[in-house]
Design a protein around this motif. Structure first.
Motif, PDB file in Angstrom:
ATOM      1  N   TYR A  14     -15.160  87.578  26.009  1.00 20.57           N
ATOM      2  CA  TYR A  14     -15.288  88.527  25.351  1.00 20.57           C
ATOM      3  C   TYR A  14     -13.881  88.368  24.525  1.00 20.57           C
ATOM      4  O   TYR A  14     -12.968  87.856  25.312  1.00 20.57           O
ATOM      5  N   LYS A  15     -13.784  89.017  23.323  1.00 19.82           N
ATOM      6  CA  LYS A  15     -12.443  88.893  22.624  1.00 19.82           C
ATOM      7  C   LYS A  15     -11.875  90.473  22.753  1.00 19.82           C
ATOM      8  O   LYS A  15     -12.487  91.328  22.491  1.00 19.82           O
ATOM      9  N   VAL A  16     -10.681  90.397  23.338  1.00 17.26           N
ATOM     10  CA  VAL A  16     -10.093  91.761  23.724  1.00 17.26           C
ATOM     11  C   VAL A  16      -8.904  91.900  22.705  1.00 17.26           C
ATOM     12  O   VAL A  16      -7.573  91.182  23.200  1.00 17.26           O
ATOM     13  N   GLU A  17      -8.546  92.945  21.958  1.00 15.29           N
ATOM     14  CA  GLU A  17      -7.461  92.816  20.918  1.00 15.29           C
ATOM     15  C   GLU A  17      -6.875  94.263  20.971  1.00 15.29           C
ATOM     16  O   GLU A  17      -7.669  95.233  21.156  1.00 15.29           O
TER      17      GLU A  17
ATOM     18  N   GLU B 248     -11.824  89.067  29.085  1.00 15.05           N
ATOM     19  CA  GLU B 248     -11.427  87.930  28.475  1.00 15.05           C
ATOM     20  C   GLU B 248     -12.062  86.610  29.169  1.00 15.05           C
ATOM     21  O   GLU B 248     -12.686  85.614  28.563  1.00 15.05           O
ATOM     22  N   LYS B 249     -12.047  86.616  30.359  1.00 15.74           N
ATOM     23  CA  LYS B 249     -12.570  85.663  31.466  1.00 15.74           C
ATOM     24  C   LYS B 249     -14.030  85.472  31.252  1.00 15.74           C
ATOM     25  O   LYS B 249     -14.747  84.322  31.376  1.00 15.74           O
TER      26      LYS B 249
ATOM     27  N   SER C 184      -8.065  90.988  31.185  1.00 12.83           N
ATOM     28  CA  SER C 184      -8.189  89.598  31.579  1.00 12.83           C
ATOM     29  C   SER C 184      -9.409  89.350  32.061  1.00 12.83           C
ATOM     30  O   SER C 184     -10.175  88.121  31.780  1.00 12.83           O
TER      31      SER C 184
END
Length: 290
Positions: free
Chosen positions: A284-287, A280-281, A277
């Motif tokens: 960044y894109k976290v997949e 992402e904040k 989280s």
């Protein structure tokens, strides 16, 4: 399997206790996450470990190996190839002034604790009482696992990085992690220690956590921890949230320099204050990597 001495296992067990498995619901089941975007030239990866596990439950598949091979450096909670780490660990494992904590242990726990230590280590709490509670907890945890040989993701990745001549770094120092435990009341830690040898709930919960971990089910791990009321849960802000916040700047700097494989306790991945989280904040894109 390679055997490790007690000092090496204490290092891993320190990570096990400090990281726990507290997490928050995630929409996808995965322990491996790709980090991209926000100006990164190359992708980095985040992997959630469980710090001790029996060899027959150890998971290592092609997607994890491929992600590791596609990165240039390994970053864990501690720098596991630091040649001074074992010495620091041994020094910091002792109570200040060699104080023996035996008088502070409740009578309802003392007999069971003495019996366990005598049967497994050949000495009583009157001798081991100079060790900090987390060290004693580590010694008990090691003997309660349902296997004699133990596997560790941290040691596995350390050996793999060494073979592939990759830099190994840590997000924290042993001294810092010790300070985390020092913020938790001694009496609380000693009660948790006593419960480990007088109740079987912790062993049952750990077995269920292993099942959830193997299923890469962070939702189930969250549910189990939320209902358990362990030390990690009661002091989550100290043991997890604050540390996660501290890591993000360092992680960003490391990823900008080189493609990085981060391997940290699965408990640090999820939740509103978890690493996923927070990344992402930060943009960044976290997949999830399936």
């Amino acid at each position: 399997m390679k055997k490790f001495n007690l000092s090496q296992w204490l290092l891993v067990l320190l990570l096990a206790i400090s990281a726990g498995l507290t997490t928050h619901a995630q929409s996808e089941k995965s322990l491996l996450w790709k980090i991209s975007g926000n100006g990164l030239v190359e992708d980095s990866y985040l992997f959630g470990t469980i710090h001790l596990i029996c060899p027959d439950q150890f998971m290592m598949d092609d997607r994890i190996k491929e992600a590791f091979e596609n990165t240039d450096q390994l970053v864990m909670e501690l720098d596991m190839d630091d040649p001074t780490m074992q010495q620091k660990m041994q020094q910091l494992s002792l109570n200040a002034g060699m104080k023996n904590l035996e008088p502070q242990i409740k009578e309802e726990y003392k007999e069971a604790l003495n019996q366990f230590l005598m049967e497994n280590y050949g000495a009583s709490i009157s001798q081991f009482g100079v060790l900090k509670p987390f060290v004693l907890s580590s010694m008990i945890m090691l003997k309660q696992l349902p296997c004699e040989q133990i596997e560790s993701y941290e040691l596995f990745f350390t050996n793999l990085a060494t073979e592939q001549q990759k830099e190994i770094l840590g997000l924290e120092t042993v001294e810092f992690q010790m300070q985390v435990f020092d913020q938790i009341p001694i009496d609380y830690q000693l009660d948790e220690l006593g419960k480990m040898v007088t109740e079987d709930d912790s062993q049952k919960e750990f077995a269920k956590m292993i099942e959830a971990y193997q299923a890469e089910d962070l939702d189930q791990l969250y549910k189990m921890i939320a209902e358990s009321g362990t030390m990690t849960g009661d002091f989550a802000e100290i043991m997890l949230d604050d540390r996660n916040e501290e890591w993000i700047d360092d992680m960003e700097n490391l990823m900008k320099e080189e493609a990085t494989f981060f391997a940290v306790g699965a408990g640090h991945l999820g939740g509103e204050n978890g690493v996923i989280s927070l990344l992402e904040k930060a943009g960044y894109k976290v997949e999830a990597v399936k």
